[in-house]
Design a protein around this motif. Structure first.
Motif, PDB file in Angstrom:
ATOM      1  N   UNK A  97      -0.052  -0.199   3.350  1.00 50.56           N
ATOM      2  CA  UNK A  97       0.674  -0.477   4.588  1.00 50.56           C
ATOM      3  C   UNK A  97       1.832  -1.418   4.289  1.00 50.56           C
ATOM      4  N   UNK A  98       2.666  -1.589   5.278  1.00 52.82           N
ATOM      5  CA  UNK A  98       3.700  -2.598   5.221  1.00 52.82           C
ATOM      6  C   UNK A  98       3.566  -3.447   6.476  1.00 52.82           C
ATOM      7  N   UNK A  99       4.269  -4.559   6.494  1.00 52.98           N
ATOM      8  CA  UNK A  99       4.076  -5.566   7.532  1.00 52.98           C
ATOM      9  C   UNK A  99       4.010  -4.973   8.938  1.00 52.98           C
ATOM     10  N   UNK A 100       2.894  -5.258   9.619  1.00 50.25           N
ATOM     11  CA  UNK A 100       2.746  -4.861  11.011  1.00 50.25           C
ATOM     12  C   UNK A 100       2.431  -3.400  11.240  1.00 50.25           C
ATOM     13  N   UNK A 101       2.349  -2.622  10.192  1.00 52.66           N
ATOM     14  CA  UNK A 101       2.094  -1.189  10.344  1.00 52.66           C
ATOM     15  C   UNK A 101       0.659  -0.838   9.975  1.00 52.66           C
ATOM     16  N   UNK A 102       0.131   0.244  10.562  1.00 52.66           N
ATOM     17  CA  UNK A 102      -1.253   0.626  10.260  1.00 52.66           C
ATOM     18  C   UNK A 102      -1.428   1.070   8.811  1.00 52.66           C
ATOM     19  N   UNK A 103      -2.655   1.057   8.380  1.00 56.05           N
ATOM     20  CA  UNK A 103      -2.977   1.478   7.027  1.00 56.05           C
ATOM     21  C   UNK A 103      -3.049   2.996   6.935  1.00 56.05           C
ATOM     22  N   UNK A 104      -2.504   3.519   5.834  1.00 54.91           N
ATOM     23  CA  UNK A 104      -2.550   4.944   5.535  1.00 54.91           C
ATOM     24  C   UNK A 104      -3.432   5.140   4.315  1.00 54.91           C
TER      25      UNK A 104
END
Lengths: 111, 111
Positions: free
Chosen positions: A94-101
Motif C-alpha cells: 500500500x501507499x500512504x492512506x490507501x488500502x492494502x492490495x
C-alpha cells in the motif's frame, strides 16, 4: 498496473530447514505487509515494512523475519521450520492512506 | 483486545434473495473497517472501505459504532457473488497499518 507479485507459488521444505519468500509491491507503494493464512486460523498479521524499516510485528516467534530492499520489494525468511508453519503466506502493499492490495500468495508446505 | 468476529462460516441464499454478512468488532479507538472478497481462484481484493461510503457491485456496509458492527448487505444476491468474504479492521494509521481479519464467511448463492 501490475499487481503485487509473490514467488515462488509453492515451496516444499522439511522440518528444520529455512524458507525464503519474495514479494514485489505495486509500483509506487512503499509499504509491504506479510500475513499468514494457516488452516483453521484465518489471516494473521506477521510483519509490516515501510521505507526499508520494520514498522510493526505480529505475535510470531523471532525465527520469522524479513527485510525490505531499496526498491521496496521484500523477503520473508522463516528459520528452523516447524510443521505448523505450513500455510499460505500473503503479501500486501500500500501507499500512504490507501488500502492494502494483496498478491496470490506462496503456499509453504513442511514435510 | 482488537478483534473482528464473523459469526457465520457459511451463508447460503437463493439468487434474488437479500444478503447480510455479519461483522462485529472490538477496538479501543476509532477503527477503519473494510470488506475484502476472494472469488474462486482469484486473489483477495478490496470490496468496500467504510470511509468511502460507496456501493460496490450492489453491496453496502454501514459502520455502527454503537453496536460495533459493520455488516455487509446486498438487496438481491447474484450467483457471481458466491465467494469468501472477510471483514477487516485497521487501527492507528488507518489503511497503512496492519489489518486484523475475521475468519471469513463463505457466501453461496444458489440458482
Amino acid at each position: 498496473e501490475a499487481g503485487v507479485t509473490q514467488s515462488p507459488t509453492h515451496l516444499i521444505k522439511t522440518r528444520g530447514q529455512q524458507a525464503t519468500l519474495r514479494c514485489s509491491p505495486i509500483s509506487g507503494h512503499t509499504s509491504v505487509y506479510w500475513y499468514q493464512q494457516a488452516l483453521g486460523l484465518g489471516l494473521q498479521f506477521l510483519l509490516w515494512y515501510d521505507e526499508g524499516e520494520e514498522r510493526n510485528r505480529g505475535n510470531f516467534p523471532p525465527r520469522f523475519s524479513g527485510r525490505q530492499f531499496p526498491n521496496y520489494s521484500s523477503e520473508l525468511n522463516v528459520n528452523a521450520l516447524e510443521l505448523e508453519d505450513s500455510a499460505l503466506y500473503l503479501c500486501a502493499s500500500s501507499t500512504q492512506g490507501q488500502p492494502q492490495h494483496f498478491g496470490d500468495g506462496t503456499r509453504l508446505s513442511i514435510l | 483486545a482488537q478483534r473482528v468476529t464473523q459469526p457465520e462460516k457459511l451463508l447460503s441464499v437463493f439468487k434474488g434473495a437479500p444478503v447480510e454478512l455479519k461483522c462485529n468488532y472490538s477496538y479501543s479507538g476509532s477503527p477503519e473497517l473494510f470488506w475484502y472478497v476472494q472469488y474462486s481462484r482469484q486473489r483477495l481484493q478490496l470490496l468496500l472501505r467504510h470511509i468511502s461510503r460507496e456501493s460496490i457491485k450492489g453491496f453496502t456496509a454501514d459502520l455502527n459504532k454503537g453496536e460495533t458492527s459493520f455488516h455487509l448487505k446486498k438487496p438481491f444476491a447474484q450467483e457471481e457473488d458466491s465467494a469468501m468474504y472477510y471483514c477487516a479492521l485497521s487501527g492507528i494509521g488507518g489503511a497503512t497499518n496492519k489489518l486484523i481479519f475475521g475468519t471469513g464467511t463463505l457466501l453461496a448463492v444458489q440458482p
